[in-house]
Design a protein around this motif. Structure first.
Motif, mmCIF file in Angstrom:
data_model
loop_
_atom_site.group_PDB
_atom_site.id
_atom_site.type_symbol
_atom_site.label_atom_id
_atom_site.label_comp_id
_atom_site.label_asym_id
_atom_site.label_seq_id
_atom_site.Cartn_x
_atom_site.Cartn_y
_atom_site.Cartn_z
ATOM 1 N N ALA A 81 78.921 57.371 24.096
ATOM 2 C CA ALA A 81 79.548 58.675 24.342
ATOM 3 C C ALA A 81 78.583 59.729 23.799
ATOM 4 N N VAL A 82 78.509 60.856 24.503
ATOM 5 C CA VAL A 82 77.558 61.909 24.129
ATOM 6 C C VAL A 82 78.236 63.273 24.196
ATOM 7 N N HIS A 83 77.899 64.120 23.239
ATOM 8 C CA HIS A 83 78.320 65.526 23.248
ATOM 9 C C HIS A 83 77.144 66.335 22.705
ATOM 10 N N ILE A 84 76.491 67.063 23.585
ATOM 11 C CA ILE A 84 75.311 67.833 23.179
ATOM 12 C C ILE A 84 75.721 69.276 22.924
ATOM 13 N N ASP A 85 75.574 69.682 21.672
ATOM 14 C CA ASP A 85 75.911 71.037 21.242
ATOM 15 C C ASP A 85 74.619 71.858 21.212
ATOM 16 N N THR A 86 74.392 72.587 22.298
ATOM 17 C CA THR A 86 73.153 73.358 22.448
ATOM 18 C C THR A 86 72.956 74.332 21.294
ATOM 19 N N GLY A 87 74.017 74.965 20.840
ATOM 20 C CA GLY A 87 73.911 75.932 19.739
ATOM 21 C C GLY A 87 73.395 75.303 18.459
ATOM 22 N N ARG A 88 73.884 74.128 18.124
ATOM 23 C CA ARG A 88 73.433 73.448 16.909
ATOM 24 C C ARG A 88 71.973 73.009 17.041
ATOM 25 N N ILE A 89 71.601 72.547 18.224
ATOM 26 C CA ILE A 89 70.210 72.128 18.440
ATOM 27 C C ILE A 89 69.284 73.338 18.339
ATOM 28 N N ARG A 90 69.670 74.437 18.973
ATOM 29 C CA ARG A 90 68.834 75.645 18.940
ATOM 30 C C ARG A 90 68.785 76.257 17.532
ATOM 31 N N ALA A 91 69.769 75.963 16.696
ATOM 32 C CA ALA A 91 69.703 76.433 15.310
ATOM 33 C C ALA A 91 68.545 75.765 14.560
ATOM 34 N N LEU A 92 68.193 74.547 14.961
ATOM 35 C CA LEU A 92 67.044 73.870 14.356
ATOM 36 C C LEU A 92 65.734 74.334 14.970
ATOM 37 N N ASP A 93 65.774 74.633 16.274
ATOM 38 C CA ASP A 93 64.566 75.073 16.981
ATOM 39 C C ASP A 93 65.009 75.912 18.172
ATOM 40 N N HIS A 94 64.838 77.229 18.065
ATOM 41 C CA HIS A 94 65.323 78.119 19.137
ATOM 42 C C HIS A 94 64.650 77.838 20.480
#
Length: 128
Positions: free
Chosen positions: A40-53
């Motif tokens: 199962a996958v849930h990709i949270d773009t906001g959290r990922i971009r918080a590490l690298d915009h």
């Protein structure tokens, strides 16, 4: 109620591999006794971009889709299709890419699908 052993790993998005920072984006679960392998996958773009915009979220989504597909249908050579345990091992092997598995953990379950949902809520999805 019968309990069955299972193994699982958390899928981690690592937008900048050299930094080693990650966001949990999925779970792979394998229960040999029930011939069960699912992701199962849930990709949270906001959290990922918080590490690298400038993170390449499409690449992370593509890698996650490949894991989902590998769990749902036979793929590749005969060696890759020799059994779910081999496939689980290949999917959870350490790698240095934008989508990395955690170490493998184990537990007991009577319902691996329900356990996958519980693991997703506990380890991946944002708190309520």
């Amino acid at each position: 109620m019968t309990l069955y052993p299972y193994s699982y790993a958390v899928l981690r998005a690592v937008p900048r591999v050299e930094r080693g920072e990650f966001v949990n984006v999925g779970v792979i679960i394998y229960c040999q006794d029930l011939d069960f392998l699912r992701t199962a996958v849930h990709i949270d773009t906001g959290r990922i971009r918080a590490l690298d915009h400038g993170a390449n979220v499409e690449l992370i989504e593509h890698a996650a889709r490949a894991v989902l597909d590998a769990c749902e249908q036979p793929v590749g050579s005969n060696r890759e299709n020799s059994g779910l345990v081999i496939r689980f091992g290949m999917l959870t092997a350490p790698r240095s890419t934008v989508l990395q598995p955690s170490p493998v953990h184990v537990g007991l379950t009577s319902d691996p699908a329900a356990t996958l949902d519980q693991l997703m809520r506990r380890l991946v999805l944002p708190p309520d």
